[in-house]
Enzyme design. Structure first.
Site, PDB file in Angstrom:
ATOM      1  CG  ASP A 300      89.936  44.846  42.536  1.00  6.24           C
ATOM      2  OD1 ASP A 300      89.424  43.856  41.999  1.00  6.24           O
ATOM      3  OD2 ASP A 300      89.616  46.016  42.229  1.00  6.24           O
ATOM      4  CG  ASP A 350      86.474  36.605  38.303  1.00  7.06           C
ATOM      5  OD1 ASP A 350      85.920  36.415  37.214  1.00  7.06           O
ATOM      6  OD2 ASP A 350      85.845  36.760  39.372  1.00  7.06           O
ATOM      7  CB  CYS A 403      80.334  37.038  34.607  1.00 11.56           C
ATOM      8  SG  CYS A 403      80.565  38.804  34.755  1.00 11.56           S
TER       9      CYS A 403
HETATM   10  C1  LIG Z   1      84.763  40.403  37.586  1.00  4.82           C
HETATM   11  S1  LIG Z   1      85.281  41.487  38.798  1.00  4.82           S
HETATM   12  C2  LIG Z   1      85.964  40.407  40.009  1.00  4.82           C
HETATM   13  C3  LIG Z   1      84.966  39.666  40.831  1.00  4.82           C
HETATM   14  C4  LIG Z   1      85.591  38.896  41.964  1.00  4.82           C
HETATM   15  N1  LIG Z   1      86.700  38.078  41.544  1.00  4.82           N
HETATM   16  C5  LIG Z   1      84.559  38.054  42.677  1.00  4.82           C
HETATM   17  O1  LIG Z   1      84.581  36.822  42.523  1.00  4.82           O
HETATM   18  O2  LIG Z   1      83.743  38.621  43.393  1.00  4.82           O
HETATM   19  C6  LIG Z   1      86.711  42.193  38.096  1.00  4.82           C
HETATM   20  C7  LIG Z   1      87.554  42.993  39.062  1.00  4.82           C
HETATM   21  O3  LIG Z   1      88.729  43.396  38.357  1.00  4.82           O
HETATM   22  C8  LIG Z   1      89.166  44.600  38.926  1.00  4.82           C
HETATM   23  N2  LIG Z   1      90.159  45.202  38.020  1.00  4.82           N
HETATM   24  C9  LIG Z   1      89.961  46.007  36.959  1.00  4.82           C
HETATM   25  N3  LIG Z   1      91.143  46.347  36.395  1.00  4.82           N
HETATM   26  C10 LIG Z   1      92.094  45.727  37.114  1.00  4.82           C
HETATM   27  C11 LIG Z   1      93.519  45.708  37.039  1.00  4.82           C
HETATM   28  N4  LIG Z   1      94.182  46.403  36.119  1.00  4.82           N
HETATM   29  N5  LIG Z   1      94.200  44.964  37.948  1.00  4.82           N
HETATM   30  C12 LIG Z   1      93.526  44.265  38.900  1.00  4.82           C
HETATM   31  N6  LIG Z   1      92.197  44.265  39.028  1.00  4.82           N
HETATM   32  C13 LIG Z   1      91.474  44.993  38.143  1.00  4.82           C
HETATM   33  C14 LIG Z   1      87.894  45.375  39.126  1.00  4.82           C
HETATM   34  O4  LIG Z   1      88.061  46.397  40.071  1.00  4.82           O
HETATM   35  C15 LIG Z   1      86.926  44.272  39.590  1.00  4.82           C
HETATM   36  O5  LIG Z   1      86.871  44.212  40.976  1.00  4.82           O
END
Ligand SMILES: C[S@@+](CC[C@H](N)C(=O)[O-])C[C@H]1O[C@@H](n2cnc3c(N)ncnc32)[C@H](O)[C@@H]1O
Length: 468
Positions: A300, A350, A403
């Site tokens: 993340d 996700d 989501c």
């Molecule tokens: C929908 S949330 C994930 C929820 C998590 N998988 C859960 O089940 O609790 C999306 C996540 O993507 C992360 N994110 C945003 N840009 C990203 C990137 N370029 N690479 C990796 N993660 C990223 C955000 O920080 C956030 O935590």
């Protein structure tokens, strides 16, 4: 009863010495001190509406500083603020018609009227609401004029009425209509209901029936979720974090839809990447699928989320996770994940999204979202799929999830990816979940969940298989 009784001495002792259940029960039965509830509701709502703060944070902040409120009063503040957020556009429409001078009132007066109107919409008697909101003169008269304003709303043609009645910004109402067609009203209504409190059983500790029995011993009733075999719905008033079963890692709070998305991964005990792991909701579920074996890489861009994930993994007894904070974009991001290139059997993306599937929990999110922000989400989702697909090994799978209920972030992102990657094909989710469950979560080859159909948050999931 005195109007503002001094808080009992125990109130300030807070966490370490919670009040006894008897004391708590007797407080919960007291009538609300309406003036204090109104004051706190106005403060929290004001932060959200006029300062753009997130609802959960604004409420946390307000209630943390109002130590003299009893638990039933805190609950009333949270419920009233959330209820108003769910109906904000409806309430404004009604008040503009029921009160000629509404737009010229100061913000606080407007908010008092909004809170009062929302309570009436949610079934409280008008005279009680008027009295406990300290409304007089034309402001009290406005409440009496609400039924007529409601008839004016009913009389609008469907396309004008829907965004107001569902309290959705126009562009979102249009997308709801595109996605759900004749069912749009029902879909939006269900999004304006309160979400259940859902737990996912941690398979490392035991099964859902054992957890249910443990919860019962702690005085918490629960019922099994109908779609996910891992879920239990708890009484919404439960303070889950204070339960021993929680502290001992028996469960995590996770919406049933999110559990179903996690199930699509079917992670083998080899090498798996959770590319947008956040605080690890799904990572912990994948670790159980992997039986704590192999390597589960949780990535993340946010250090604090990964830190939270580590804490949760310790509590859950997860040992096979390797966490990594990575840069968001550019060559540094590619470099950070280069060692995993072509090595993963499963990669879960996700993706960050509009959150249009989670309006039950975050009713204020809809008022912040703009078409431009949506376009940014889509562009980022495409970039993330492109980047993280490079980690999938031949024959491996890429699982994409959001989501969101919007096609732009779901089917269209997947179609765009497939058009550029002919070596990937769609594996219908029914093949993963089995025909019975698979038939309930469609239609079509993807996971497509919505509150009015499944009782879950809105979720999307696709399984994409890379050719050998
Ligand atoms: C929908 S949330 C994930 C929820 C998590 N998988 C859960 O089940 O609790 C999306 C996540 O993507 C992360 N994110 C945003 N840009 C990203 C990137 N370029 N690479 C990796 N993660 C990223 C955000 O920080 C956030 O935590």
């Amino acid at each position: 009863m005195k109007k503002n009784p001094r808080p009992p001495a125990r109130a300030s002792q807070s966490r370490r010495e919670p009040p006894s259940p008897e004391a708590e029960a007797s407080r919960a039965a007291r009538p609300l001190r309406e003036d204090l509830v109104l004051q706190a509701s106005l403060e929290a709502y004001g932060f959200i509406r006029h300062e753009g703060r997130l609802a959960d944070r604004a409420l946390d902040f307000t209630l943390r500083h109002k130590r003299n409120l009893y638990s039933n009063e805190r609950r009333a503040v949270a419920e009233r603020v959330y209820a108003l957020l769910r109906r904000q556009l409806t309430v404004d429409f009604l008040l503009e018609r029921a009160h000629r001078g509404f737009s010229r009132l100061d913000k606080t007066r407007q908010d008092v009227l909004r809170l009062a109107t929302s309570r009436i919409l949610h079934g409280e008697p008008m005279d009680v609401v008027a009295r406990t909101s300290a409304l007089t003169g034309p402001n009290a008269d406005a409440l009496a004029a609400l039924p007529e304003a409601a008839r004016a709303l009913e009389a609008l043609p469907r396309d004008k009425r829907f965004p107001i009645a569902a309290s959705l910004p126009d562009f979102l109402a249009r997308y709801f209509r595109e996605v759900f067609g004749e069912d749009a009203e029902r879909a939006a209504e269900a999004m304006n209901e309160r979400a259940p409190l859902t737990a996912r059983t941690n398979g490392f500790k035991g099964d859902r029936e054992k957890l249910r029995a443990l919860l019962e011993q702690e005085g918490v009733q629960s019922s099994p979720t109908s779609l996910s075999p891992l879920g239990l719905i708890l009484d919404t008033r439960t303070n889950a974090f204070s339960l021993e079963a929680f502290r001992e890692g028996w469960f995590e709070l996770q919406d049933e839809g999110s559990q179903l998305l996690g199930m699509l991964v079917d992670a083998p005990p080899t090498r798996v990447v959770d590319a947008c792991a956040g605080a690890g909701g799904k990572t912990l579920q994948l670790a159980v699928q992997m039986k704590n074996r192999g390597d589960l890489h949780a990535l993340d861009i946010e250090e604090w989320r990964i830190e939270e994930l580590r804490k949760r993994a310790r509590r859950a007894g997860v040992h096979n996770v390797r966490t990594q904070v990575i840069p968001p974009e550019g060559p540094e991001a590619d470099e950070a994940i280069a060692p995993l290139k072509g090595k993963a059997d499963r990669v879960l993306v996700d993706a960050p999204c509009s959150g249009t599937g989670t309006f039950r929990r975050k009713p204020d999110a809809r008022y912040r979202l703009t078409p431009e922000m949506l376009a940014d989400h889509v562009a980022r989702q495409k970039r993330l799929l492109e980047r993280f697909s490079q980690l999938v090994k031949p024959g491996g799978r890429l699982i994409y999830g959001t989501c969101s209920i919007l096609r732009q972030e779901n089917e269209e992102v997947v179609q765009d990816f497939l058009s550029k990657h002919p070596d990937y094909s769609v594996r219908p989710v029914a093949e993963e979940l089995g025909p019975e469950l698979g038939a309930k979560v469609g239609p079509g080859p993807f996971l497509r969940l919505a509150p009015h159909l499944h009782g879950t948050d809105g979720f999307f999931g696709a399984i994409l298989v890379r050719a050998k």
